[in-house]
Structure formats: C-alpha cells, structure tokens
Design a protein around this motif. Sequence first.
Motif, PDB file in Angstrom:
ATOM      1  N   LYS A 154       0.834  -1.201   0.000  1.00  0.00           N
ATOM      2  CA  LYS A 154       0.000   0.000   0.000  1.00  0.00           C
ATOM      3  C   LYS A 154       0.868   1.250   0.000  1.00  0.00           C
ATOM      4  O   LYS A 154       1.841   1.346   0.758  1.00  0.00           O
ATOM      5  CB  LYS A 154      -0.916   0.008   1.223  1.00  0.00           C
ATOM      6  CG  LYS A 154      -1.889   1.182   1.261  1.00  0.00           C
ATOM      7  CD  LYS A 154      -2.806   1.085   2.478  1.00  0.00           C
ATOM      8  CE  LYS A 154      -3.813   2.235   2.502  1.00  0.00           C
ATOM      9  NZ  LYS A 154      -4.724   2.145   3.670  1.00  0.00           N
ATOM     10  N   SER A 168      -1.105   7.743   1.670  1.00  0.00           N
ATOM     11  CA  SER A 168      -2.327   8.377   1.190  1.00  0.00           C
ATOM     12  C   SER A 168      -2.007   9.489   0.195  1.00  0.00           C
ATOM     13  O   SER A 168      -0.867   9.969   0.127  1.00  0.00           O
ATOM     14  CB  SER A 168      -3.115   8.973   2.363  1.00  0.00           C
ATOM     15  OG  SER A 168      -2.429  10.100   2.893  1.00  0.00           O
ATOM     16  N   GLU A 169      -3.007   9.886  -0.571  1.00  0.00           N
ATOM     17  CA  GLU A 169      -2.838  10.958  -1.549  1.00  0.00           C
ATOM     18  C   GLU A 169      -2.325  12.223  -0.873  1.00  0.00           C
ATOM     19  O   GLU A 169      -1.422  12.889  -1.378  1.00  0.00           O
ATOM     20  CB  GLU A 169      -4.185  11.217  -2.226  1.00  0.00           C
ATOM     21  CG  GLU A 169      -4.162  12.262  -3.314  1.00  0.00           C
ATOM     22  CD  GLU A 169      -5.549  12.488  -3.888  1.00  0.00           C
ATOM     23  OE1 GLU A 169      -6.141  13.554  -3.621  1.00  0.00           O
ATOM     24  OE2 GLU A 169      -6.042  11.588  -4.610  1.00  0.00           O
ATOM     25  N   ARG A 170      -2.896  12.536   0.273  1.00  0.00           N
ATOM     26  CA  ARG A 170      -2.475  13.741   1.008  1.00  0.00           C
ATOM     27  C   ARG A 170      -1.022  13.614   1.461  1.00  0.00           C
ATOM     28  O   ARG A 170      -0.225  14.557   1.331  1.00  0.00           O
ATOM     29  CB  ARG A 170      -3.379  13.958   2.215  1.00  0.00           C
ATOM     30  CG  ARG A 170      -2.950  15.144   3.088  1.00  0.00           C
ATOM     31  CD  ARG A 170      -3.887  15.318   4.264  1.00  0.00           C
ATOM     32  NE  ARG A 170      -5.227  15.681   3.818  1.00  0.00           N
ATOM     33  CZ  ARG A 170      -6.267  15.849   4.644  1.00  0.00           C
ATOM     34  NH1 ARG A 170      -6.104  15.676   5.947  1.00  0.00           N
ATOM     35  NH2 ARG A 170      -7.445  16.186   4.175  1.00  0.00           N
ATOM     36  N   ASP A 171      -0.662  12.438   2.001  1.00  0.00           N
ATOM     37  CA  ASP A 171       0.702  12.235   2.474  1.00  0.00           C
ATOM     38  C   ASP A 171       1.697  12.288   1.323  1.00  0.00           C
ATOM     39  O   ASP A 171       2.787  12.862   1.451  1.00  0.00           O
ATOM     40  CB  ASP A 171       0.819  10.901   3.205  1.00  0.00           C
ATOM     41  CG  ASP A 171       0.137  10.924   4.564  1.00  0.00           C
ATOM     42  OD1 ASP A 171      -0.158  12.031   5.061  1.00  0.00           O
ATOM     43  OD2 ASP A 171      -0.113   9.834   5.118  1.00  0.00           O
ATOM     44  N   GLY A 180      -7.488   2.711  -0.328  1.00  0.00           N
ATOM     45  CA  GLY A 180      -6.125   3.141  -0.593  1.00  0.00           C
ATOM     46  C   GLY A 180      -5.625   2.716  -1.965  1.00  0.00           C
ATOM     47  O   GLY A 180      -6.380   2.223  -2.795  1.00  0.00           O
TER      48      GLY A 180
END
Length: 247
Positions: free
Chosen positions: A48, A51-54, A86
């Motif tokens: 995985k 995240s998109e933000r991270d 995710g």
Amino acid sequence: MKQRTTSALTVGGMALNQPIVRKKAVSELVVQRVLDLIKDGQLIAGEKLPSERDLAGILDVSRPTVREALRALSILGVLEIRHGGGVFVTSLEAGELLNPLDFFVSLNPQNMFELFDARIEYEPMIAAIVATRISNEDLTHLQELLDAQLADPDDANTFHDTDVEFHKTLLDASGNVFLSRVGKMLQFLGDQGRRVLQKENQVRRQSIADHQAIMAALHARDAQAAEKAMRQHMINVRNALKEATGA
C-alpha cells in the motif's frame, strides 16, 4: 502486509520523500518516481502506498498532481486504486506493465498524430464489440457521463474527467482484459494532447456531439453504427489536434 516508512524507500540513492525537481511536467515526475521504486523492488506487489495527502506532502506537489499520476499508473495496471481502501501496487508482473512508459516519455507532436491514427483504428473496433455485449449497468453509466457533459459543456475540467471515464468504461465493457489494457495505454499516452484540445469550447462541443452519436448506436445495439460513430469521433479529435498545432 506491514507498510514501510517512506524514508525506507530508496532507489538509485533517491528516497520517495526527496522533493520532486520540476524539469518535466510534475505529474510525469511523480509517475517516474513511483515506477523507479517498483522497478528497483522497493515497492512490491500488494504493498500500500501512502495516502494521496501524504504523498503530496512527501513530494512537495499538489494533490491534483498526485491524483493524476496515480490515475495514470492505475490505467496502465501498475497500481490498483481501491475506493475507500487506498492505493496498492498491482499483483501483476510490474516489469511487463512498465514498458509503455518508456514510449510515453518520448512522445512528441509527430508521434502524437501517429498515436491518434492508432486510436482511429483501435477504438472503433472496441465500440463495435461493446455494442453487442454492453450491460445495462454500463450503458446507464455512460449515459450519466454524457448527461454531465451536456449539462455543463463550458466546464473543461468536468469534460476531461467524464471523457476519460467514458472511454475507460467503453473499454472495460468489451469484456476482454487485453483489449481493455491496450486501449487504456493508448488513451493515457494521448491524455496530454487531449487536455490541450479540451480547453477549446468548440472542440468540447464537437466531442459531446460525437459521444451522443456513439451512445445512440450503443442504445440501439448497432455494432456498425457504433464503429462508424467512434471512427468519426477519433478523426475529429485528430483533426482538431492538427489544427491546434498547425501541423
């Protein structure tokens, strides 16, 4: 599977969290960074991603840029986007799926025309196949996408997103994973050219009219009409590209 920290992911002395240097389109650099990590075995099948933000924070780029890069890798089958779950490295053989990107980075105006020539031959074939086997669910989804385009033809961003989804849905509706994968690769390679064209109101409206003709053929389950409508659509897009570039 336990997710590793971003600082542990390095390739060629470069970590995932090393900021992107903007020498190319930023989304291309994000794509290449992820591909390098997969090629080097730092990201493995089933793993995985952050995240998109991270990822946006790690790479110091915007979230839309990350979203565009992830979608491109998903279209090529390198990543799997699980809504609400995710983004994961695909379980398919990554090496076999990364080859199209070598061609992507070498696109220029001349082979962009050749790309659309290929789509003129390929996508009408898909449309003919789809007309005979499309499910009612896919037909409804395509109509919803077209309705969104008709509702606001002046919104270039909405048109782009629904246009990508429209053609992706058509490819998936073929029921053939190989035909779908090749078609998605061709679409992804031509996306930057389409983005430029779709800023033009006249081009968007012509494409919407083309989509209406395609949908009429699909509703009628008419393979010959679907093939003809899709061929004309691809020709119209290629001609618009030639006019825009003066080639």
